[in-house]
Design a protein around this motif. Structure first.
Motif, PDB file in Angstrom:
ATOM      1  N   LEU A 103       7.035  10.721  92.226  1.00 35.28           N
ATOM      2  CA  LEU A 103       6.883   9.360  92.775  1.00 35.28           C
ATOM      3  C   LEU A 103       8.025   9.028  93.720  1.00 35.28           C
ATOM      4  CD1 LEU A 103       5.587   6.990  89.959  1.00 35.28           C
ATOM      5  CD2 LEU A 103       4.419   7.757  92.006  1.00 35.28           C
ATOM      6  N   HIS A 104       9.240   9.404  93.327  1.00 36.56           N
ATOM      7  CA  HIS A 104      10.408   9.139  94.175  1.00 36.56           C
ATOM      8  C   HIS A 104      10.285   9.895  95.504  1.00 36.56           C
ATOM      9  CE1 HIS A 104      14.452   8.665  95.606  1.00 36.56           C
ATOM     10  NE2 HIS A 104      14.618   9.965  95.586  1.00 36.56           N
ATOM     11  N   ALA A 105       9.956  11.187  95.442  1.00 36.51           N
ATOM     12  CA  ALA A 105       9.819  11.980  96.668  1.00 36.51           C
ATOM     13  C   ALA A 105       8.727  11.412  97.570  1.00 36.51           C
ATOM     14  CB  ALA A 105       9.530  13.444  96.316  1.00 36.51           C
ATOM     15  N   LEU A 106       7.615  10.995  96.973  1.00 34.73           N
ATOM     16  CA  LEU A 106       6.538  10.373  97.759  1.00 34.73           C
ATOM     17  C   LEU A 106       7.020   9.094  98.444  1.00 34.73           C
ATOM     18  CD1 LEU A 106       3.260  10.677  95.672  1.00 34.73           C
ATOM     19  CD2 LEU A 106       3.572  11.321  98.063  1.00 34.73           C
ATOM     20  N   ALA A 107       7.788   8.289  97.712  1.00 38.08           N
ATOM     21  CA  ALA A 107       8.291   7.041  98.295  1.00 38.08           C
ATOM     22  C   ALA A 107       9.197   7.323  99.490  1.00 38.08           C
ATOM     23  CB  ALA A 107       9.038   6.231  97.241  1.00 38.08           C
ATOM     24  N   VAL A 108      10.030   8.337  99.366  1.00 32.29           N
ATOM     25  CA  VAL A 108      10.982   8.671 100.430  1.00 32.29           C
ATOM     26  C   VAL A 108      10.254   9.135 101.701  1.00 32.29           C
ATOM     27  CG1 VAL A 108      12.839  10.269 101.073  1.00 32.29           C
ATOM     28  CG2 VAL A 108      12.875   9.155  98.838  1.00 32.29           C
ATOM     29  N   ILE A 109       9.166   9.884 101.531  1.00 32.96           N
ATOM     30  CA  ILE A 109       8.445  10.401 102.710  1.00 32.96           C
ATOM     31  C   ILE A 109       7.273   9.515 103.119  1.00 32.96           C
ATOM     32  CG2 ILE A 109       9.111  12.791 102.235  1.00 32.96           C
ATOM     33  CD1 ILE A 109       6.211  13.265 101.235  1.00 32.96           C
ATOM     34  N   SER A 110       7.085   8.406 102.403  1.00 34.09           N
ATOM     35  CA  SER A 110       5.908   7.574 102.651  1.00 34.09           C
ATOM     36  C   SER A 110       6.008   6.794 103.954  1.00 34.09           C
ATOM     37  CB  SER A 110       5.677   6.601 101.493  1.00 34.09           C
ATOM     38  OG  SER A 110       6.672   5.605 101.487  1.00 34.09           O
ATOM     39  N   SER A 111       4.832   6.477 104.436  1.00 35.37           N
ATOM     40  CA  SER A 111       4.698   5.578 105.564  1.00 35.37           C
ATOM     41  C   SER A 111       4.961   4.172 105.044  1.00 35.37           C
ATOM     42  CB  SER A 111       3.263   5.673 106.100  1.00 35.37           C
ATOM     43  OG  SER A 111       2.946   4.566 106.870  1.00 35.37           O
ATOM     44  N   ARG A 112       5.464   3.311 105.867  1.00 31.51           N
ATOM     45  CA  ARG A 112       5.676   1.916 105.443  1.00 31.51           C
ATOM     46  C   ARG A 112       4.542   1.027 105.943  1.00 31.51           C
ATOM     47  NH1 ARG A 112       8.851   5.261 104.130  1.00 31.51           N
ATOM     48  NH2 ARG A 112      11.088   5.073 103.940  1.00 31.51           N
ATOM     49  N   SER A 113       3.465   1.665 106.430  1.00 29.03           N
ATOM     50  CA  SER A 113       2.348   0.875 106.951  1.00 29.03           C
ATOM     51  C   SER A 113       1.500   0.358 105.804  1.00 29.03           C
ATOM     52  CB  SER A 113       1.491   1.711 107.900  1.00 29.03           C
ATOM     53  OG  SER A 113       0.876   2.763 107.199  1.00 29.03           O
ATOM     54  N   GLY A 114       1.192  -0.893 105.852  1.00 27.92           N
ATOM     55  CA  GLY A 114       0.383  -1.520 104.820  1.00 27.92           C
ATOM     56  C   GLY A 114       1.236  -2.031 103.671  1.00 27.92           C
ATOM     57  N   ALA A 115       0.805  -3.115 103.094  1.00 26.47           N
ATOM     58  CA  ALA A 115       1.562  -3.766 102.026  1.00 26.47           C
ATOM     59  C   ALA A 115       1.755  -2.858 100.817  1.00 26.47           C
ATOM     60  CB  ALA A 115       0.873  -5.062 101.611  1.00 26.47           C
TER      61      ALA A 115
ATOM     62  N   VAL B 127       2.270  16.037  90.132  1.00 24.88           N
ATOM     63  CA  VAL B 127       3.155  16.989  90.796  1.00 24.88           C
ATOM     64  C   VAL B 127       2.980  16.867  92.300  1.00 24.88           C
ATOM     65  CG1 VAL B 127       3.689  19.434  91.143  1.00 24.88           C
ATOM     66  CG2 VAL B 127       3.160  18.606  88.848  1.00 24.88           C
ATOM     67  N   LEU B 128       4.111  16.872  92.991  1.00 22.23           N
ATOM     68  CA  LEU B 128       4.127  16.914  94.448  1.00 22.23           C
ATOM     69  C   LEU B 128       4.765  18.233  94.840  1.00 22.23           C
ATOM     70  CD1 LEU B 128       3.655  15.156  97.067  1.00 22.23           C
ATOM     71  CD2 LEU B 128       6.103  14.668  96.949  1.00 22.23           C
ATOM     72  N   LYS B 129       4.076  19.006  95.672  1.00 23.92           N
ATOM     73  CA  LYS B 129       4.632  20.273  96.145  1.00 23.92           C
ATOM     74  C   LYS B 129       4.954  20.150  97.624  1.00 23.92           C
ATOM     75  CE  LYS B 129       4.096  25.179  96.576  1.00 23.92           C
ATOM     76  NZ  LYS B 129       3.240  26.335  96.581  1.00 23.92           N
ATOM     77  N   MET B 130       6.234  20.307  97.934  1.00 19.04           N
ATOM     78  CA  MET B 130       6.694  20.304  99.331  1.00 19.04           C
ATOM     79  C   MET B 130       7.418  21.617  99.562  1.00 19.04           C
ATOM     80  SD  MET B 130       7.808  16.312 100.049  1.00 19.04           S
ATOM     81  CE  MET B 130       9.495  16.699 100.036  1.00 19.04           C
ATOM     82  N   GLY B 131       6.888  22.407 100.469  1.00 23.75           N
ATOM     83  CA  GLY B 131       7.452  23.735 100.661  1.00 23.75           C
ATOM     84  C   GLY B 131       7.231  24.542  99.390  1.00 23.75           C
ATOM     85  N   LYS B 132       8.300  25.083  98.851  1.00 23.76           N
ATOM     86  CA  LYS B 132       8.202  25.857  97.621  1.00 23.76           C
ATOM     87  C   LYS B 132       8.634  25.055  96.402  1.00 23.76           C
ATOM     88  CE  LYS B 132       8.994  30.220  99.974  1.00 23.76           C
ATOM     89  NZ  LYS B 132       7.884  31.088  99.728  1.00 23.76           N
ATOM     90  N   LYS B 133       9.026  23.802  96.612  1.00 25.24           N
ATOM     91  CA  LYS B 133       9.561  22.978  95.528  1.00 25.24           C
ATOM     92  C   LYS B 133       8.484  22.104  94.890  1.00 25.24           C
ATOM     93  CE  LYS B 133      13.394  19.963  94.431  1.00 25.24           C
ATOM     94  NZ  LYS B 133      13.963  20.485  93.268  1.00 25.24           N
ATOM     95  N   LEU B 134       8.520  22.056  93.549  1.00 25.05           N
ATOM     96  CA  LEU B 134       7.626  21.199  92.783  1.00 25.05           C
ATOM     97  C   LEU B 134       8.401  19.993  92.283  1.00 25.05           C
ATOM     98  CD1 LEU B 134       5.798  23.887  90.598  1.00 25.05           C
ATOM     99  CD2 LEU B 134       4.936  22.778  92.670  1.00 25.05           C
ATOM    100  N   TYR B 135       7.885  18.805  92.563  1.00 29.48           N
ATOM    101  CA  TYR B 135       8.456  17.558  92.058  1.00 29.48           C
ATOM    102  C   TYR B 135       7.498  17.044  90.990  1.00 29.48           C
ATOM    103  CZ  TYR B 135      11.343  17.705  96.240  1.00 29.48           C
ATOM    104  OH  TYR B 135      12.221  18.090  97.213  1.00 29.48           O
ATOM    105  N   TYR B 136       8.046  16.652  89.848  1.00 26.91           N
ATOM    106  CA  TYR B 136       7.221  16.332  88.689  1.00 26.91           C
ATOM    107  C   TYR B 136       7.498  14.921  88.181  1.00 26.91           C
ATOM    108  CZ  TYR B 136       5.477  16.895  83.860  1.00 26.91           C
ATOM    109  OH  TYR B 136       4.810  16.748  82.673  1.00 26.91           O
ATOM    110  N   GLY B 137       6.434  14.203  87.811  1.00 21.89           N
ATOM    111  CA  GLY B 137       6.586  12.893  87.186  1.00 21.89           C
ATOM    112  C   GLY B 137       7.300  11.903  88.077  1.00 21.89           C
ATOM    113  N   SER B 138       8.395  11.320  87.550  1.00 21.22           N
ATOM    114  CA  SER B 138       9.135  10.297  88.297  1.00 21.22           C
ATOM    115  C   SER B 138       9.741  10.873  89.573  1.00 21.22           C
ATOM    116  CB  SER B 138      10.213   9.659  87.424  1.00 21.22           C
ATOM    117  OG  SER B 138      11.188  10.601  87.043  1.00 21.22           O
ATOM    118  N   ASP B 139      10.105  12.166  89.543  1.00 22.82           N
ATOM    119  CA  ASP B 139      10.647  12.803  90.752  1.00 22.82           C
ATOM    120  C   ASP B 139       9.576  12.892  91.843  1.00 22.82           C
ATOM    121  OD1 ASP B 139      13.171  13.141  89.603  1.00 22.82           O
ATOM    122  OD2 ASP B 139      12.651  15.116  88.801  1.00 22.82           O
TER     123      ASP B 139
END
Length: 130
Positions: free
Chosen positions: A74-86, A60-72
């Motif tokens: 991972l997707h949310a993490l990818a969208v906000i992720s840094s592109r540093s490092g392979a 689970v990823l919690k951003m603000g009051k929203k909970l993202y679960y499972g594949s959502d």
């Protein structure tokens, strides 16, 4: 200036999950990523359980009051992720699409559950303990 805390709740007993959480980085402009062990009692764990989300079946990823679960999550993490490092770039390209995330997540979850079984680790059972 106060930066938003973004919580990533994962199973610390899973070596692959632990490695992923140590590698993933988010862009500084988004906030601070806080890693939370799903096997320890916490306010966010209570919130996840109350929402009926099974931590044995997804992180689970919690951003603000929203909970993202499972594949959502991972997707949310990818969208906000840094592109540093392979590895962060690979994470971004694999999970930047909701469709790809939902395609890749079930086999990843299966492998995680199998690995935990092989290692003799117990389930989190957050829904059974509520």
């Amino acid at each position: 200036m106060h930066r938003e805390k973004i919580l990533l709740v994962y199973d610390q007993e899973c070596p692959v999950c632990r490695a992923y959480c140590q590698i993933v980085k988010i862009r500084e402009s988004v906030g601070d990523l806080v890693i939370v062990n799903a096997r320890e009692c916490s306010e966010v764990l209570n919130e996840i359980t109350a929402a009926g989300l099974d931590l044995d079946q997804g992180m689970v990823l919690k951003m603000g009051k929203k909970l993202y679960y499972g594949s959502d999550a991972l997707h949310a993490l990818a969208v906000i992720s840094s592109r540093s490092g392979a590895l962060n770039r690979i994470n971004y390209y694999l999970f930047k699409s909701e469709r790809l995330s939902s395609l890749f997540y079930p086999p990843l979850r299966f492998c995680r559950n199998l690995l935990l079984k092989l290692l003799g680790k117990s389930s989190i059972n957050n829904l059974m303990n509520s």
